[in-house]
Design an enzyme around this catalytic site. Structure first.
Site, PDB file in Angstrom:
ATOM      1  N   SER A  11      47.314  38.232  42.802  1.00 48.06           N
ATOM      2  CA  SER A  11      46.752  39.479  43.306  1.00 48.06           C
ATOM      3  C   SER A  11      47.859  40.345  43.885  1.00 48.06           C
ATOM      4  O   SER A  11      48.515  39.976  44.856  1.00 48.06           O
ATOM      5  CB  SER A  11      45.711  39.198  44.386  1.00 48.06           C
ATOM      6  N   HIS A  36      45.967  40.502  39.014  1.00 49.94           N
ATOM      7  CA  HIS A  36      44.702  40.915  39.622  1.00 49.94           C
ATOM      8  C   HIS A  36      44.940  42.173  40.451  1.00 49.94           C
ATOM      9  O   HIS A  36      45.807  42.202  41.321  1.00 49.94           O
ATOM     10  CB  HIS A  36      44.182  39.782  40.515  1.00 49.94           C
ATOM     11  N   ASP A  38      43.144  44.785  42.918  1.00 49.66           N
ATOM     12  CA  ASP A  38      41.993  45.022  43.787  1.00 49.66           C
ATOM     13  C   ASP A  38      41.894  46.498  44.161  1.00 49.66           C
ATOM     14  O   ASP A  38      42.754  47.031  44.864  1.00 49.66           O
ATOM     15  CB  ASP A  38      42.114  44.198  45.071  1.00 49.66           C
ATOM     16  N   MET A  40      39.914  49.128  46.309  1.00 47.51           N
ATOM     17  CA  MET A  40      39.020  49.175  47.468  1.00 47.51           C
ATOM     18  C   MET A  40      38.854  50.613  47.939  1.00 47.51           C
ATOM     19  O   MET A  40      39.822  51.382  47.980  1.00 47.51           O
ATOM     20  CB  MET A  40      39.585  48.325  48.607  1.00 47.51           C
ATOM     21  N   HIS A  69      39.561  44.614  39.638  1.00 47.80           N
ATOM     22  CA  HIS A  69      38.418  44.205  40.460  1.00 47.80           C
ATOM     23  C   HIS A  69      37.983  45.406  41.300  1.00 47.80           C
ATOM     24  O   HIS A  69      38.673  45.790  42.245  1.00 47.80           O
ATOM     25  CB  HIS A  69      38.856  43.030  41.336  1.00 47.80           C
ATOM     26  N   MET A  71      36.085  46.964  44.008  1.00 46.18           N
ATOM     27  CA  MET A  71      35.344  46.771  45.249  1.00 46.18           C
ATOM     28  C   MET A  71      35.011  48.146  45.798  1.00 46.18           C
ATOM     29  O   MET A  71      35.517  48.577  46.840  1.00 46.18           O
ATOM     30  CB  MET A  71      36.172  45.944  46.234  1.00 46.18           C
ATOM     31  N   MET A 140      33.607  35.307  44.952  1.00 43.45           N
ATOM     32  CA  MET A 140      34.408  35.623  46.124  1.00 43.45           C
ATOM     33  C   MET A 140      34.288  34.465  47.115  1.00 43.45           C
ATOM     34  O   MET A 140      33.198  34.153  47.587  1.00 43.45           O
ATOM     35  CB  MET A 140      33.932  36.918  46.780  1.00 43.45           C
ATOM     36  N   ASP A 178      38.277  33.974  43.794  1.00 42.02           N
ATOM     37  CA  ASP A 178      39.176  34.863  44.519  1.00 42.02           C
ATOM     38  C   ASP A 178      38.976  34.728  46.023  1.00 42.02           C
ATOM     39  O   ASP A 178      37.895  35.009  46.530  1.00 42.02           O
ATOM     40  CB  ASP A 178      38.901  36.306  44.076  1.00 42.02           C
TER      41      ASP A 178
END
Length: 218
Positions: A11, A36, A38, A40, A69, A71, A140, A178
């Protein structure tokens, strides 16, 4: 792509954001295939990271599998943008959209692999109706938003349950985990049925990255 019993997706959230390409080069040099990413929004989770321009710029520098991913609230608003930015996998949260089936279909229509993610308090039964559609299920194992948290042991039950459903129904989705994945718990996670381990601080702060990977894969 090397044939591996388990895949590792480092990540980039745990990397130095002043040198993101250095992180990509490190991952590639170690023979790994996934990274990965993320995303957000400060609303769905209490943190803000980056958007599709950042991913688009990274795409110019790497041929890694971009495991994006989301979020973010109502992710269907931006699926096309992330697909066009160079994402290979786009994962949306069950909790973030009122129209999960539609969001997954949108990802597929863009020619990308689709994943569904669930938070620690969300039960597997809440995503059973879309398991036949997805390529990945992301469990998660921490509450999303920040790196460096401890693995929630109850997550192992979810992994086992997903693995059983997959076997019984003949589904082909991969199970991704994750949150808090490290050298102390990776074996239990793999034994439960996980296929892809997302690891952040444990990977980037390892004294010897090659030894870290070898131990995870052993």
């Amino acid at each position: 792509m090397k044939d591996r019993s388990v895949l590792i997706s480092p990540s980039i959230l745990a990397a130095d954001f002043s040198e993101p390409c250095h992180a990509l080069d490190l991952i590639s040099s170690l023979g790994l295939d996934y990274v990965h990413l993320d995303v957000m929004d400060g609303s769905f989770v209490p943190n803000i990271t980056f958007g599709f321009k950042f991913i688009k710029d990274l795409r110019k520098r790497s041929d890694l599998v971009f495991d994006v991913h989301l979020m973010i609230e109502s992710p269907e608003r931006y699926i096309k943008n992330f697909a066009q930015s160079g994402a290979d996998i786009i994962t949306v949260h069950k909790e973030a959209t009122k129209h999960l089936d539609r969001a997954i279909s949108m990802i597929k229509e863009e020619g990308k692999e689709a994943g569904v993610a669930i938070n620690p308090a969300t039960s597997i039964c809440e995503i059973e109706n879309v398991l036949y559609l997805v390529d990945y299920v992301l469990v998660m194992s921490v509450n999303p938003g920040f790196g460096g948290q401890s693995f929630i042991p109850e997550s192992l039950k979810k992994i086992r349950e997903l693995n059983e459903i997959r076997k019984e129904e003949g589904y082909e989705f991969r199970i991704m985990v994750d949150g808090g994945v490290n050298l102390n718990n990776h074996k239990a996670i793999k034994d439960a049925g996980a296929d892809i381990l997302v690891t952040g601080e444990a990977f980037f702060k390892a004294d010897d990255h090659e030894s870290f990977i070898e131990e995870i894969e052993s």
